[in-house]
Every structure is written in C-alpha cells, then in structure tokens.
Write an enzyme that holds these catalytic residues in place. Structure first.
Site, PDB file in Angstrom:
ATOM      1  CG  LEU A  31      35.863 -39.560-104.114  1.00  0.00           C
ATOM      2  CD1 LEU A  31      34.849 -38.996-103.459  1.00  0.00           C
ATOM      3  CD2 LEU A  31      35.260 -39.569-105.068  1.00  0.00           C
ATOM      4  CD  GLU A  38      30.567 -33.080-103.886  1.00  0.00           C
ATOM      5  OE1 GLU A  38      29.459 -33.335-104.012  1.00  0.00           O
ATOM      6  OE2 GLU A  38      30.516 -34.515-102.824  1.00  0.00           O
TER       7      GLU A  38
END
Length: 194
Positions: A31, A38
C-alpha cells in the site's frame, strides 16, 4: 486443493479495497499509504460474522497474500484462500489454495464448509477484483476513496456505475470525510442494482 461435491448455495460476494484519485491500489506490492484506522475498517469488515459458529471466506490473489504483513494472521472468524496458478502447496498461514476464482467460490458454497461460510470477501489484487465484480453474486463494493495522488503500479478495475450504485449512506459505515496522517479519505459503498 479443493474438489467439492454437493449442492451449491449462493453466498454474498463482497469486494473491499482502498484506491487513490487515479484508482491506484498499490506500488511494488505494498500500500502506498499508511492509514491505520482505514485498515482497521478493512479488518472489522472481513472478520464480522452474525453467529459465533460462522466464518467468512477471504479470497486473496497470490501477490496480495505475500504482501500482507505476517502479524496480520490469523484473522478472526475467517478462512483464507489464495489464488495461484504457480504455487504447488498451500502457503503458510493460509487455509486453502485454488487455481481460479470459481474454485474458491465453490469452496465457500458446496459441501459441509458451505454451511459455515457466511460471506465471501475479496481483498485483491486487481485481477481478482475484476473477476469478483463480474460475478453475479457480488452485491457490495466497499471502496475507500483516498483523496490524494500516489504513485501506483496496480489499479482497481473500472467500476461499472450502471451495475453498482454509490450509496449516500450505508449502515455501519461512516459517511463523513476522515483524515489520518494528513491524508483525507472517505468510506464508500456501492450496491449492485436490482
């Protein structure tokens, strides 16, 4: 490997992802952002079941599986299936290995395991997302909009808005813009029409 027998019972297939402005979802197998709250939303979604004896089936593409932090496992209330044409054995910490998406869906729906599995969650990568979005059982897409630009080499597939409609509000999902580590984002849920 799974070779199931028995009656097939449909299960909801849910896609969950986070994508930045250009629909990027990853860079070099990771990521491109660090958003712990989140990520907690992701974890809460994939491990929530309605009864203690139920489990969710999580479908991972091979690269997504090997990019996940080792400390993530085990994920409560879940069974992990890795999709791969190249692996010959079930990866460490995974429960099953399947050659294709339909094989993983069959694992969740046929035989004794089908009684235990509540929801099928698809967590990436791009090709696995594409197959899930095309599947008639895919009813919801949880797609967090990361409201920033990141350099990515992997992208979420186009979401057909004639099939999936953005929900103004969705039960259990915060609808206001969030901010974490200086990055703004918004949880979104798209529901299959009809």
């Amino acid at each position: 490997m799974f070779t199931g027998e028995g009656k097939v019972r449909s299960k909801p297939i849910r896609v969950i992802a986070a994508a930045c402005n250009n629909m990027g979802i990853g860079k070099d197998g990771h990521l491109p952002w660090s958003l712990p709250r989140e990520f907690q939303f992701f974890l809460d979604a994939v491990r929530t079941v309605s009864k203690p004896d139920r489990k969710n089936l999580i479908i991972w593409g091979r690269e997504t599986w090997f990019s996940a932090p080792k400390g993530l496992f085990p994920i409560a209330n879940s069974v992990s299936v890795v999709l791969s044409n190249t692996l010959s054995a079930v990866p460490e910490r995974a429960h099953h290995l399947c050659r294709d998406f339909e094989g993983a869906v069959q694992l969740a729906t046929a035989g004794p395991a089908g009684d235990q599995v509540e929801t099928i969650w698809v967590v990436g990568g791009a090709e696995v997302y594409r197959k899930a979005l095309e599947h008639p059982w895919c009813d919801l897409v949880y797609l967090t909009h990361i409201m920033a630009d990141f350099d990515c080499d992997t992208f979420f597939p186009p979401l057909d808005r004639s099939i999936y409609a953005l929900q103004d509000r969705f039960p259990g999902v915060q609808h206001k813009i969030q901010e974490e580590n200086g990055i703004r984002y918004k949880f979104q849920v798209f529901k299959r029409n009809g």
